[in-house]
Write an enzyme that holds these catalytic residues in place. Sequence first.
Site, mmCIF file in Angstrom:
data_model
loop_
_atom_site.group_PDB
_atom_site.id
_atom_site.type_symbol
_atom_site.label_atom_id
_atom_site.label_comp_id
_atom_site.label_asym_id
_atom_site.label_seq_id
_atom_site.Cartn_x
_atom_site.Cartn_y
_atom_site.Cartn_z
ATOM 1 N N VAL A 66 -10.565 28.434 4.403
ATOM 2 C CA VAL A 66 -9.937 27.895 5.602
ATOM 3 C C VAL A 66 -9.032 28.964 6.180
ATOM 4 O O VAL A 66 -8.436 29.760 5.445
ATOM 5 C CB VAL A 66 -9.127 26.617 5.281
ATOM 6 N N CYS A 67 -8.917 28.975 7.498
ATOM 7 C CA CYS A 67 -8.008 29.865 8.213
ATOM 8 C C CYS A 67 -8.321 31.315 7.852
ATOM 9 O O CYS A 67 -9.476 31.720 7.827
ATOM 10 C CB CYS A 67 -6.569 29.470 7.901
ATOM 11 N N GLY A 68 -7.326 32.124 7.544
ATOM 12 C CA GLY A 68 -7.537 33.525 7.223
ATOM 13 C C GLY A 68 -8.264 33.760 5.922
ATOM 14 O O GLY A 68 -8.666 34.895 5.631
#
Length: 201
Positions: A66-68
Amino acid sequence: MWKDLGPITSDAGVRVHPTTTFAQCPGEVDVLFVPGGRDQAATAEDEEVLEFLEDRGGRARYLTAVCGGSLILGAAGLLRGRRAATHWTGRDVLGLLGAENVSERVVVDGNLITGGGVTAGLDFGLVVLARMFGEDVAKMAQLAMEYDPQPPFDAGSPEKAGPRLADLVRGATSGTNDDMIRAVTRLTERGWGGARKVPTT
C-alpha cells in the site's frame, strides 16, 4: 518482520515490535505485505531488504503493498511489466521502476495486489480478504468496521481536488518523492529496480 526483533518507530511515531526476522521467515509465505512511509527511500535502497523481498516476493502466494510500499516492491524488481498503484504523488516513480502506473485505489495484477495512499489501505485490505477467504468474509469485515465512507469533501484525488490543491500537496510531499527518485537512480546503477529481472512466480 524485520532484520532483527528490535522495535521500529514509524514516521507517525508508533512503535512496532517485529515478531520474526528475515532469517526466521518461512521460505513460502501466504501474504507478503510492504507498507509505505516518509522514509521509504532508505528502505528501498537497503540491500538486505531488497534481497529478502526478491526472494520471498517471488514465491509469495500474494505479493502486496500500500502507498509507497509499492515503490519498495518496485525497487526489488518485483513490479517490472506489472500494473500497480501507489500514493498519487509517487505515481511517476512507478514507471521508473518498470511498472505500469494505474491511478486506481486498488490494483490486482495476478497475485500482485497494490493500493494507493493511506485510506486506500482499507479498500486494499477488503480485496485481499475477499481473495483469501471469499466475499462474505470481506463484507462482514467491512460491516464490522462500519466502513461506509461519506467524506465531507470531494477532494480525495488530484483529479477531484483540482490543480491548486494538488500542487500544494505535491509541494508538501516533494522531499519524500525527490528522495525516492534519487534512490531509484542509484538502484538502477546497482542493477535493482526496473533494471532487474523479475523472479518467476
